[in-house]
Design a protein around this motif. Structure first.
Motif, mmCIF file in Angstrom:
data_model
loop_
_atom_site.group_PDB
_atom_site.id
_atom_site.type_symbol
_atom_site.label_atom_id
_atom_site.label_comp_id
_atom_site.label_asym_id
_atom_site.label_seq_id
_atom_site.Cartn_x
_atom_site.Cartn_y
_atom_site.Cartn_z
ATOM 1 N N ASP A 97 0.631 -1.030 -0.273
ATOM 2 C CA ASP A 97 -0.528 0.198 0.102
ATOM 3 C C ASP A 97 0.898 1.089 0.447
ATOM 4 O O ASP A 97 2.268 0.871 0.887
ATOM 5 C CB ASP A 97 -0.789 -0.097 1.120
ATOM 6 C CG ASP A 97 -1.893 -0.806 1.832
ATOM 7 O OD1 ASP A 97 -2.552 -2.139 0.836
ATOM 8 O OD2 ASP A 97 -2.402 -0.768 2.091
ATOM 9 N N PRO A 98 0.393 2.012 -0.648
ATOM 10 C CA PRO A 98 0.958 3.288 -0.321
ATOM 11 C C PRO A 98 1.421 3.291 1.312
ATOM 12 O O PRO A 98 0.043 3.734 1.937
ATOM 13 C CB PRO A 98 0.185 4.567 -1.369
ATOM 14 C CG PRO A 98 -0.771 3.970 -1.863
ATOM 15 C CD PRO A 98 -1.003 2.121 -0.909
ATOM 16 N N GLY A 99 2.323 4.001 1.061
ATOM 17 C CA GLY A 99 2.873 4.597 3.028
ATOM 18 C C GLY A 99 3.285 3.838 3.562
ATOM 19 O O GLY A 99 3.585 4.114 4.839
ATOM 20 N N ILE A 100 3.165 2.698 3.354
ATOM 21 C CA ILE A 100 3.173 1.681 4.146
ATOM 22 C C ILE A 100 4.916 1.696 4.377
ATOM 23 O O ILE A 100 5.076 1.121 5.625
ATOM 24 C CB ILE A 100 2.664 0.544 3.760
ATOM 25 C CG1 ILE A 100 2.578 -0.978 4.329
ATOM 26 C CG2 ILE A 100 3.675 -0.276 2.791
ATOM 27 C CD1 ILE A 100 1.386 -0.325 5.984
ATOM 28 N N ARG A 135 16.085 12.725 3.367
ATOM 29 C CA ARG A 135 15.446 10.952 4.340
ATOM 30 C C ARG A 135 17.121 10.667 4.534
ATOM 31 O O ARG A 135 16.349 9.770 5.678
ATOM 32 C CB ARG A 135 13.984 10.641 3.507
ATOM 33 C CG ARG A 135 14.369 9.085 4.275
ATOM 34 C CD ARG A 135 13.107 7.984 2.778
ATOM 35 N NE ARG A 135 12.441 8.999 2.816
ATOM 36 C CZ ARG A 135 10.837 8.217 1.765
ATOM 37 N NH1 ARG A 135 10.585 6.760 2.097
ATOM 38 N NH2 ARG A 135 10.022 9.020 1.298
ATOM 39 N N ARG A 138 17.934 11.482 7.179
ATOM 40 C CA ARG A 138 17.510 11.518 8.571
ATOM 41 C C ARG A 138 17.417 9.651 8.946
ATOM 42 O O ARG A 138 17.647 10.127 10.250
ATOM 43 C CB ARG A 138 15.990 11.807 8.366
ATOM 44 C CG ARG A 138 15.293 11.572 9.658
ATOM 45 C CD ARG A 138 14.183 12.811 9.502
ATOM 46 N NE ARG A 138 13.009 12.491 8.216
ATOM 47 C CZ ARG A 138 12.394 11.754 8.194
ATOM 48 N NH1 ARG A 138 12.498 10.725 9.482
ATOM 49 N NH2 ARG A 138 11.677 11.050 7.436
ATOM 50 N N GLY A 270 13.057 6.538 13.401
ATOM 51 C CA GLY A 270 14.750 7.343 12.288
ATOM 52 C C GLY A 270 14.744 5.575 11.311
ATOM 53 O O GLY A 270 15.734 4.610 10.767
#
Ligand code: TYD
Ligand code: MG
Length: 455
Positions: A97-100, A135, A138, A270
């Motif tokens: 899924d998107p965002g998983i 990203r 980070r 993280g």
């Protein structure tokens, strides 16, 4: 001259239709049919036209073939799901899924592979390189020698790959890639299929491993990944509930290793952290001795995993009581309710039934039947099972309990986590009971009678 023909293609299963329809006949999916110009049927297409090719080489089955060499990423959970590391010249699809967390996972994996000395290129079609770099910083990966690019034109991508000759390329995502020879929008089935085909054949030809990210929604609405599954060697799905921090990477197809293997991760501030002992994590929030809660000793791929099955049974105000399931198959729940009613006379009429697999885990093993039945009974009778007990076994429609595989592995894992008793089918092969108090049951009637004094 032939008129340009358009066809209608289902984005979920790839079936072609002559006319548009709201629902695909082949797979039953709604709103998945899109109009397309087929690749080989444009004006002037002739097929092979009887022309001879240069033939193909034949070999024997007995040809000596060594197991493929593998490169570990250093992320043990990731390597496990690949079947022990990355195989050279392999094609892998990572769907979800998107965002998983697919981009996060693959960026971390790419950085890890690069640190082991592989030459890795990460191509993002969704984010600018600055975004990916931020990203990476980070995530503490800023010093990894991965090469980045933001590009969607496959011709340009392949040109660079051809000169750079990397060991691994990550394409994020396949839906954003497009070929200038295909006359439809990026993300359409034709583009996704053609782009995946180009990348996979490039991988095989040049000995470069590719990993493709593919978005899938629960409804299968977005075009592509289903048709790509057939082209690649390995299909991994990254799943989890958005509200939960657990993420499970599952191999659903693997030409180089066992399917159904899982890797468990936790999404933290993280990035993704490995969870080397998922059973402890899945059981960490469990309330001991709560009615409706049962610990199932399951097997995912080659690894035993304990999960909590939770059931709630409450009087219903509806004429058609509710049956809600999270993490398990709704049809299978109906089957178990029917077997309980028909074989031991325990009815759930007029009762709402909710079933949940704790921790956002999804279970498909039939061996969970008995644990589900136990959770339902425990909830209905308001009687908790002993806190130190695990349950497993498959239920047949006759009410008999069928033995399941790897019983000893299940028991060993339970023992390791401090459980001291188990309820299982009678026919299970157990020579080493691992010091457990075993209750082996022939059928559901014995089970309900012995454990709940009911039926
Ligand atoms: P992402 O990898 O972009 O998902 P996908 O590529 O599958 O669409 O991750 C999206 C989510 O992950 C986003 O909502 C924020 C969360 N996240 C964290 O919680 N911690 C992190 O370190 C990162 C990078 C993302
Ligand atoms: Mg992404």
């Amino acid at each position: 001259m032939a008129k340009p023909v358009t066809q209608f293609v289902c984005s979920a299963c790839g079936a072609t239709h002559k006319k548009w329809a709201g629902r695909c006949d082949a797979c039953g999916e709604w709103n998945s049919i899109q109009e397309e110009t087929p690749l080989s049927m444009g004006p002037g297409a002739k097929g092979l036209g009887g022309m001879k090719g240069k033939g193909m080489a034949l070999t024997d089955l007995a040809t000596e073939e060594r197991p493929p060499a593998r490169d570990g990423s250093g992320i043990a959970e990731f390597d496990r799901v690949l079947g022990g590391g990355l195989v050279g010249a392999s094609a892998t699809l990572v769907g979800g899924d998107p965002g998983i967390g697919k981009s996060t996972l693959l960026l971390q994996a790419a950085a890890s592979f690069a640190r082991t000395g592989l030459k890795v290129i990460y191509v993002s079609g969704e984010e600018a390189t600055a975004q990916v770099r931020m990203r990476a910083q980070r995530l503490g990966l800023g010093d990894s020698p991965v090469k980045l690019a933001a590009e969607t034109n496959l011709r340009d991508i392949l040109t660079t790959l051809d000169t750079e000759k990397p060991d691994l390329v990550v394409i994020d995502s396949i839906q954003t890639m497009w070929l200038d020879t295909v006359d439809s929008a990026p993300g359409s089935v034709s583009q996704v299929r053609a782009a995946a085909h180009e990348l996979v054949s490039f991988a095989k030809r040049k000995g470069v491993s590719v990993m493709l990210v593919g978005h899938v929604t629960k409804e299968g609405q977005i075009a592509g990944p289903r048709v790509v599954e057939h082209m690649v060697d390995t299909v991994l799905y990254f799943e989890g509930e958005r509200g939960h921090q657990f993420r499970i990477l599952r191999s659903v197809k693997n030409r180089f290793g066992p399917a159904d293997e899982i890797g468990v991760f936790e999404m933290t501030g993280g990035g993704l952290a490995e969870v080397p002992n998922p059973s402890a994590l899945f059981l960490s929030d469990r309330q001991a001795r709560a009615p409706g809660s049962v610990v199932f000793a399951g097997i995912e791929g080659t690894r035993p995993v304990l999960v909590e099955v939770q059931a709630l049974v409450a009087p219903s105000s509806l004429s058609q009581p509710r049956r809600a399931v999270v993490g398990w198959d709704g049809g299978r729940l109906s089957m178990i309710l029917a077997v309980l009613e028909a074989r031991v006379g325990i009815s759930f009429q007029g009762l709402d039934v909710y079933l949940n697999i704790a921790g956002g885990m999804r279970i498909s093993e039939p061996a969970a039947d008995l644990a589900v039945a136990a959770a339902l009974l425990s909830a209905r009778e308001d009687e908790a099972l002993p806190a130190t007990c695990v349950v497993f076994g498959e239920l047949s429609l006759s009410g008999a309990l069928r033995p399941v595989s790897q019983a000893e592995n299940r028991l060993k894992e339970a023992r390791k986590l401090g459980f001291s008793s188990a309820i299982a089918p009678e026919g299970c092969k157990i020579t080493d009971g691992a010091d457990m108090d075993l209750k082996l049951m022939p059928d559901l009637a014995r089970f309900t009678g012995d454990i709940f004094g009911a039926g």
